[in-house]
Scaffold this active site. Structure first.
Site, PDB file in Angstrom:
ATOM      1  N   THR A  23       0.814  -1.220   0.000  1.00 52.40           N
ATOM      2  CA  THR A  23       0.000   0.000   0.000  1.00 52.40           C
ATOM      3  C   THR A  23       0.842   1.262   0.000  1.00 52.40           C
ATOM      4  O   THR A  23       0.466   2.269  -0.613  1.00 52.40           O
ATOM      5  CB  THR A  23      -0.926   0.000   1.239  1.00 52.40           C
ATOM      6  OG1 THR A  23      -1.787  -1.132   1.170  1.00 52.40           O
ATOM      7  CG2 THR A  23      -1.768   1.263   1.299  1.00 52.40           C
ATOM      8  N   SER A  45      -0.012  -9.888  -0.313  1.00 54.89           N
ATOM      9  CA  SER A  45      -0.722 -11.170  -0.317  1.00 54.89           C
ATOM     10  C   SER A  45      -0.170 -12.108  -1.387  1.00 54.89           C
ATOM     11  O   SER A  45      -0.451 -13.316  -1.371  1.00 54.89           O
ATOM     12  CB  SER A  45      -2.225 -10.945  -0.534  1.00 54.89           C
ATOM     13  OG  SER A  45      -2.463 -10.326  -1.787  1.00 54.89           O
TER      14      SER A  45
END
Length: 614
Positions: free
Chosen positions: A37, A109
Site C-alpha cells: 500500500t 498477499s
C-alpha cells in the site's frame, strides 16, 4: 539473484567502499521497495503499486532529502546521484540512503518463498556496503516476512527494519510518511542487529508480531513482548531487550526453505478424517492450534492417536495456542498428554513465527526430524519466551560493570543515565537470584533502591520468591520493601512463591501482609491444577492467601471437580472441613464433584462429600 531496478553496479560498489560514508557522523541505508500500500496510486481498477513513486516525492521533501547537500556532494568520490541524504538529525547525524525496487512490485498477499529469498539475497549482496536496511512491504503478510527474515539472516549484525502503511504515500493524509521516516531514522542511528517491524511510532521484534486490525494506523501487535523502541520526542530504546549477534559469528543467508507444513486448528466439529487429511505423504511438520493454554479434548482418543502415529512417522508437531496473547503450557491434563504423544510446545510463538521457524529448520536439517524437534523448542531469534526456571542467571557484577564501561562510549550524560537505569535492575535481580546477600547489602549502602523493577516489572523480591531464595526474601522483608508490588503480568511476590511451589516463603509473606492480586482467569488454572494433581499444600496456601476457593476455569470446573475426578480424597476432606467450598457447583456438563466421583467409581470421595459426619 533478485531482479531489482536501479541495482547497484560494480563501479558504484567499489566507490562506496572507498568513500567515508560509514563515518560516525553519517550512516548508509539501503531501502528495498517490494510493493504494498505504501507505494500505491489510484487507478480505474482501484489502488495499484506504482514504480519509482518515491524518487520525486522524497527528493522534494526536506525531511527526507537535503537537496543542497546532495548537489554539493555529487563531486565527491563514491557519492552517486541515485543517493538521497537527510538533513542533520537531532543526533547531529546524516543518513545517506538508496532505493532499490523489486520487479514486479507485489501486493503482499502475493508474497512467496521465492520472494523472501530474493529480499534476503539483496541484503546479502549489499551487506558490507550499508549500515542497515529498510524493507517497504505490504501489511497483509508483513509479520510472515519479518519472521522468516529473522531466521534465514543468520548472525545478523545490522538492523533490518520492515515497514509500510495503511494509506499510500501519494495521499495527502497518510501514515506512510511517519512510518518511512521513522524506519530510516532508526536504521541509521541505532545499532540494533535484529529484524524489526516499525509501525505507528513503535519498533517491534519482527518475529513477535501479528496483524490484528486492517482499519487503523496501528494494525500490528506484539502480544507477548514489549516493543524494542518507542518513538516520541526522543527514541526510547529498550536496550535490555535487544539481542546481540553471536560473538565471532559471520553473517550468512540460509536459502533452503521447506514448505511441506500442514496447519490444523482444533474446533468442536473436528473429525478424525479432517485431521488425517492434513497428514499426507509429503507432510514433514504440523502446526496444531489448540484451545487456551494448549488443550485438546481428552475425551477424543482418536485425535490423539492420529497425532501419535504422525509423530512415529517422523513428522514434527508443534503446539501453539489459538489465542493472540499468551502461550501453551502443561498446566492441564489435556496439555500434558500432547507432550507424551511427542508434540513440541511452541510456548508463546505467534503462528507466523512458528510457521517460518519450521520452514527454516526443515530446510536446514533435511531428513533430521529429531534435530528439528530439538531446535524448534529453543529460542533461536527471540521468537519465544523461555520460562525463568529454565534460565541460568550467569551475569556477575564484574561482567555487568564491564558491559556498562563498553556502553559508556555514548555521547550525553542523559544517555549514560538512561543506560544505567536500564542495567541497575539487572544487577539487583541477578544478585537476588544468585542468593547474594553481600551484593544486595552493598547496593543498599550505596543508596540504590531495592525496589527497582526490570522490563517485566519484577523486583528483587519477585525474583527471590520465584527462585526459592528464602534468606534473600527475609533480608528484603527486613528492609521493608513493598511486598505486594505487581509485575507486568499482575503477579505479586506471594503469587510467584506459590506458583513455583515455595510454600515456606509464601507463609512468611502472608504473615507480613502478602496478598495475591491476580484476576480469576489466572488463579483458576493454578487452583484447579493443584486439585487435579492432589497438591494439598498448594490448595491450602492459596486458600490462606485469600484466593476464592470457588473460582471456576474455562469450562466451569472448580478445584473440587478436578480433585474428585482424580481421586484425591485428602483434598476433598480439606475443602469440606476447612473451607467454604460449595460442593453443589456444576461444571459445563451440569455435574457436581460428587456426581463426577460417582461416575468414575470413586465411592469413598462421593460418600465423603455426601456424609455430613466426614
Amino acid at each position: 539473484m533478485a531482479v531489482f531496478q536501479n541495482d547497484v553496479t560494480r563501479s558504484i560498489q567499489m566507490n562506496v567502499r572507498k568513500s567515508k560514508l560509514h563515518s560516525t557522523s553519517e550512516s548508509t541505508i539501503l531501502v528495498v521497495y517490494t510493493g504494498g500500500t505504501i507505494g500505491m496510486v489510484k487507478s480505474e481498477s482501484g489502488y495499484i503499486p506504482e514504480s519509482n513513486i518515491f524518487q520525486n516525492s522524497l527528493r522534494s521533501n526536506i525531511r527526507f532529502h537535503d537537496a543542497e547537500e546532495h548537489h554539493r556532494r555529487l563531486s565527491h568520490p563514491g557519492y552517486s546521484k541515485d543517493f538521497f541524504i537527510t538533513p542533520l538529525s537531532f543526533y547531529n547525524k546524516r543518513i545517506i540512503y538508496k532505493i532499490l525496487q523489486m520487479v514486479p512490485l507485489l501486493d503482499s498477499s502475493c508474497m512467496s518463498v521465492r520472494n523472501w529469498i530474493q529480499i534476503a539475497e539483496v541484503i546479502e549482496e549489499n551487506y558490507k556496503l550499508y549500515d542497515g536496511f529498510v524493507i517497504l512491504h505490504g501489511t497483509d503478510t508483513m509479520p510472515y516476512t519479518a519472521s522468516i527474515l529473522s531466521f534465514i539472516l543468520e548472525d545478523l549484525g545490522k538492523p533490518v527494519i520492515i515497514t509500510g502503511s495503511q494509506i499510500p504515500f501519494s495521499e495527502i493524509r497518510n501514515d506512510a510518511v511517519d512510518n518511512l521516516l521513522g524506519a530510516i531514522t532508526i536504521a541509521g542511528h541505532f545499532a540494533i542487529p535484529e529484524v524489526g517491524l516499525y509501525f505507528n511510532n513503535r519498533l517491534y521484534r519482527g518475529n513477535r508480531t501479528c496483524k490484528y486490525d486492517n482499519s487503523s494506523f496501528e494494525p500490528f501487535k506484539s502480544p507477548n513482548m514489549r516493543c524494542l523502541i518507542k518513538a516520541g520526542i526522543n527514541f526510547k530504546v529498550n536496550w535490555n531487550l535487544i539481542r546481540m549477534p553471536h560473538k565471532g559469528g559471520k553473517f550468512r543467508v540460509h536459502k533452503d526453505l521447506d514448505s511441506n507444513i500442514s496447519v490444523v486448528s482444533f474446533s468442536p466439529i473436528m473429525t478424525e478424517e479432517s485431521l488425517l487429511a492434513s497428514i499426507n505423504p509429503h507432510t514433514k511438520a504440523i502446526i496444531i492450534q489448540t484451545y487456551g493454554a494448549g488443550n485438546i479434548p481428552d475425551n477424543r482418543p482418536e485425535l490423539l492417536d492420529a497425532l501419535k502415529r504422525a509423530n512415529e512417522r517422523g513428522i514434527v508437531i508443534v503446539n501453539i495456542t489459538q489465542c493472540k496473547k499468551g502461550g501453551v503450557s502443561d498446566s492441564y491434563h489435556c496439555g500434558q498428554i500432547l507432550g507424551r504423544a511427542g508434540v513440541i510446545s511452541g510456548r508463546d510463538m505467534t503462528f507466523e513465527a512458528a510457521l517460518c521457524k519450521l520452514s527454516y529448520l526443515l530446510g536446514k536439517y533435511p531428513g533430521e526430524p529429531e534435530k528439528v524437534k530439538s531446535e524448534v523448542s529453543k529460542d533461536l531469534r527471540g521468537e519465544m519466551t523461555i520460562d525463568p526456571e529454565e534460565i541460568d542467571f550467569s551475569l556477575t557484577m564484574k561482567e555487568i560493570i564491564k558491559t556498562i564501561g563498553n556502553v559508556l562510549g555514548i555521547y550525553t550524560q542523559q544517555d549514560r543515565d538512561d543506560v544505567t537505569e536500564e542495567i541497575l535492575p539487572i544487577i539487583i535481580n541477578t544478585a537476588a537470584a544468585q542468593d547474594n546477600i553481600r551484593e544486595l547489602t552493598q547496593i543498599r549502602h550505596e543508596g540504590i533502591s531495592l525496589e527497582l523493577c526490570d522490563y517485566e516489572g519484577k523486583t528483587p523480591l519477585h525474583v527471590a520468591c520465584s527462585t526459592g531464595k528464602k534468606e534473600i526474601v527475609s533480608f528484603l522483608v527486613r528492609q521493608e520493601v513493598n511486598i505486594n508490588s505487581i509485575d507486568s503480568q499482575g503477579r505479586t511476590p506471594l503469587m510467584e512463591a506459590i506458583n513455583h511451589g515455595h510454600f515456606e516463603i509464601a507463609r512468611e509473606l502472608i504473615k507480613f501482609g502478602g496478598i495475591i492480586s491476580c484476576p480469576n482467569e489466572q488463579l483458576a488454572p493454578m487452583l484447579c491444577y493443584a486439585g487435579m494433581r492432589g497438591d494439598l499444600n498448594k490448595v491450602k496456601i492459596l486458600y490462606k492467601s485469600g484466593v476464592n476457593i470457588n473460582v471456576i476455569d474455562y469450562d466451569k470446573k472448580t478445584v473440587g471437580h478436578l480433585a474428585a475426578a482424580n481421586n484425591h480424597l485428602d483434598v476433598i476432606r480439606y475443602l469440606k472441613n476447612k473451607t467454604d467450598y460449595k460442593f453443589d457447583a456444576k461444571d459445563n456438563n451440569g455435574m457436581t464433584p460428587a456426581e463426577i466421583a460417582e461416575y468414575k467409581g470413586f465411592l469413598e470421595i462421593s460418600n465423603c462429600i455426601k456424609n455430613t459426619d466426614q
